[in-house]
Design an enzyme around this catalytic site. Structure first.
Site, PDB file in Angstrom:
ATOM      1  N   GLY A  35      -3.575  -9.017  -2.577  1.00 25.35           N
ATOM      2  CA  GLY A  35      -2.270  -8.375  -2.487  1.00 25.35           C
ATOM      3  C   GLY A  35      -1.321  -9.091  -1.534  1.00 25.35           C
ATOM      4  O   GLY A  35      -0.129  -9.244  -1.833  1.00 25.35           O
ATOM      5  N   ASN A  93       0.119   3.149   0.996  1.00 21.88           N
ATOM      6  CA  ASN A  93      -1.288   3.067   1.406  1.00 21.88           C
ATOM      7  C   ASN A  93      -1.675   4.102   2.458  1.00 21.88           C
ATOM      8  O   ASN A  93      -2.833   4.449   2.588  1.00 21.88           O
ATOM      9  CB  ASN A  93      -1.608   1.659   1.926  1.00 21.88           C
ATOM     10  CG  ASN A  93      -0.556   1.123   2.856  1.00 21.88           C
ATOM     11  OD1 ASN A  93       0.621   1.050   2.503  1.00 21.88           O
ATOM     12  ND2 ASN A  93      -0.961   0.758   4.044  1.00 21.88           N
ATOM     13  N   GLN A 130      -2.030  -0.300  -4.197  1.00 22.58           N
ATOM     14  CA  GLN A 130      -2.747   0.985  -4.133  1.00 22.58           C
ATOM     15  C   GLN A 130      -2.725   1.716  -5.476  1.00 22.58           C
ATOM     16  O   GLN A 130      -3.507   2.643  -5.674  1.00 22.58           O
ATOM     17  CB  GLN A 130      -2.117   1.896  -3.065  1.00 22.58           C
ATOM     18  CG  GLN A 130      -2.315   1.414  -1.641  1.00 22.58           C
ATOM     19  CD  GLN A 130      -3.747   1.531  -1.153  1.00 22.58           C
ATOM     20  OE1 GLN A 130      -4.539   2.344  -1.645  1.00 22.58           O
ATOM     21  NE2 GLN A 130      -4.109   0.713  -0.180  1.00 22.58           N
ATOM     22  N   CYS A 147      -4.847  -1.859   8.801  1.00 25.53           N
ATOM     23  CA  CYS A 147      -4.240  -2.870   9.659  1.00 25.53           C
ATOM     24  C   CYS A 147      -3.635  -2.240  10.898  1.00 25.53           C
ATOM     25  O   CYS A 147      -3.634  -2.820  11.963  1.00 25.53           O
ATOM     26  CB  CYS A 147      -3.145  -3.616   8.898  1.00 25.53           C
ATOM     27  SG  CYS A 147      -3.476  -3.776   7.178  1.00 25.53           S
TER      28      CYS A 147
HETATM   29  N1  PLP Z   1      -0.126  -3.863  -0.106  1.00 29.64           N
HETATM   30  C1  PLP Z   1      -0.671  -2.649   0.068  1.00 29.64           C
HETATM   31  C2  PLP Z   1       0.113  -1.427  -0.312  1.00 29.64           C
HETATM   32  C3  PLP Z   1      -1.957  -2.525   0.607  1.00 29.64           C
HETATM   33  O1  PLP Z   1      -2.490  -1.321   0.770  1.00 29.64           O
HETATM   34  C4  PLP Z   1      -2.665  -3.705   0.955  1.00 29.64           C
HETATM   35  C5  PLP Z   1      -3.988  -3.614   1.578  1.00 29.64           C
HETATM   36  O2  PLP Z   1      -4.347  -2.628   2.190  1.00 29.64           O
HETATM   37  C6  PLP Z   1      -2.051  -4.956   0.723  1.00 29.64           C
HETATM   38  C7  PLP Z   1      -0.779  -4.992   0.188  1.00 29.64           C
HETATM   39  C8  PLP Z   1      -2.767  -6.233   1.032  1.00 29.64           C
HETATM   40  O3  PLP Z   1      -3.742  -6.473   0.044  1.00 29.64           O
HETATM   41  P1  PLP Z   1      -4.952  -7.470   0.306  1.00 29.64           P
HETATM   42  O4  PLP Z   1      -5.887  -6.771   1.248  1.00 29.64           O
HETATM   43  O5  PLP Z   1      -5.562  -7.698  -1.027  1.00 29.64           O
HETATM   44  O6  PLP Z   1      -4.378  -8.715   0.876  1.00 29.64           O
END
Ligand code: PLP
Length: 395
Positions: free
Chosen positions: A71, A151, A179, A325
């Protein structure tokens, strides 16, 4: 002690069928898809099959799916390419205050390069206003990026309305569907989505693999330079096993979507009802209506969410204080701040995200543990004592 995993927005368990589909690509079918001999060239076909499955699941075409490392990369690519495509003139991007940091920090980086960014406000339910979006459009707006589902609080944005505004003003529309993909039905053509980011590990697939959908009419620039892979747009030897795993996870997600939704929603509603009726001074953050079926986000007054998390961990319960995060940071979540949740309430936040592997027994056990710990933490809270004393004095 078996772990009770209630952090499915952070990542999900990989389905055994997905692992089974992937293993041969490590053990036997390890050829580099760029090879010209059959042993390797077959891998190219396998990748194309996975690409087709994913394209079909979105109502897209095969050539519109570009595999990425997940993502974060897809989000970076979408935003950076929109800025590049706008050329040397003034550029403006519209996004929201409650995006994932993969979007927000890419915007910060683009701002340093001279791109203007508008961060749309959200209301107390975590929803953007399409009217405010339209007002924010400027003559040089080159992209609208609004996440499909959040998220932290699980709210689902009015994607069709956003796309209507984008089309009306001839602005590209990207959505971070990390998500949402695999959890809700998405049709990129019917919804007018120009670019969409998704990630394998949020739908019971492997980590380190995702994709960016880009409408074929958009002539967008490459992200990684090198070989000819991914139509020359994203060079590097393909993560074949990851791609196969993602394809399998997408296939399973599609076939079990309704059943999963029903099961997860029943557990979520039961959990929410029990917490709201059996524990005082607690609120649910985010829209109750337009919300991902597995998401619960509570704020317990008079306690620290991080203390609750630690105590739940001793019971074998995996939960989160917000996003993976931002948990571990002491500042309140930017999502809750954007929704106007006061800092002292936001500090008592607990996110529980349910997956189809969870059971009602796990939910019951979790509720009992939360009740016990909230009671204990409040018993040691001077603010709670003050509040109770004031209440008594006013009676
Ligand atoms: N965007 C959203 C809404 C997310 O929840 C996340 C990860 O938690 C990401 C982007 C990032 O994705 P990735 O962990 O595959 O880099």
């Amino acid at each position: 002690m078996a772990v009770i995993y209630l952090d499915n927005a952070a990542t999900t368990p990989v389905w055994p069928e997905v692992v089974d589909a992937m293993l041969p690509y490590y053990r036997e079918n390890y050829g580099n898809p760029s090879g010209i001999y059959e042993f390797a060239a077959k891998r190219k076909k396998d990748i194309q099959n996975a690409r087709k499955k994913i394209a079909d699941s979105l109502g897209a075409e095969e050539q519109e799916i570009y595999f990425t490392s997940g993502g974060t990369e897809s989000d970076n690519w979408a935003l950076q390419s929109a800025a590049t495509m706008a050329g040397d003139c003034k550029k403006h991007i519209i996004t929201t205050q409650m995006e994932h940091h993969a979007i927000l920090n890419t915007c910060v980086s683009l701002e340093k390069q001279g791109v203007e960014v508008t961060y749309l406000k959200v209301n107390e339910n975590g929803m953007i206003s399409p009217e405010e979006l339209e007002k924010a459009i400027r003559p040089h707006t080159c992209l609208i990026s609004v996440m499909y589902a959040n998220n932290e609080v699980g709210t689902i944005q009015p994607i069709e309305k956003v796309s209507y505004v984008a089309k009306k003003h001839h602005v590209l529309f990207h959505t971070d569907a990390v998500q949402a993909y695999g959890h809700v039905t998405i049709n990129v053509k019917m919804s007018g989505i120009d670019m969409l980011s998704a990630s394998g590990h949020k739908l019971n697939g492997p980590k380190g693999i995702g994709f960016l959908y880009v409408n074929k009419d958009i002539d967008f620039p490459p992200f990684l330079h090198g070989g000819h892979q991914e139509g020359g747009k994203r060079a590097g030897t393909e993560n074949v096993a990851g791609i196969i795993g993602l394809g399998k996870a997408a296939e399973i997600a599609e076939t079990m979507m309704e059943e999963r939704e029903e099961k997860v929603k029943a557990m979520r509603d039961y959990l929410m009802n029990r917490i709201l009726t059996e524990i005082p001074y607690v609120r649910v953050n985010g829209s109750r209506k337009t919300r991902l079926s597995g998401n619960c986000n509570f704020s317990f007054q008079f306690i620290e969410g991080s203390s609750l998390l630690i105590l739940l961990d001793t019971d074998g319960i995996c939960a989160s204080a917000g996003s993976a995060c931002s948990s571990g940071q002491s500042s309140p979540s930017h999502v809750l701040s954007a929704m106007g949740v006061p800092d002292d309430i936001a500090r008592g936040t607990l996110r529980l995200t349910i997956g189809s592997q969870n059971t009602m027994e796990e939910i019951d056990y979790t509720v009992e543990c939360i009740k016990k710990h909230v009671r204990k933490l409040r018993a040691g809270s001077p603010e709670y004592e003050d509040y109770q004393n004031k209440n008594l004095a006013n009676q």
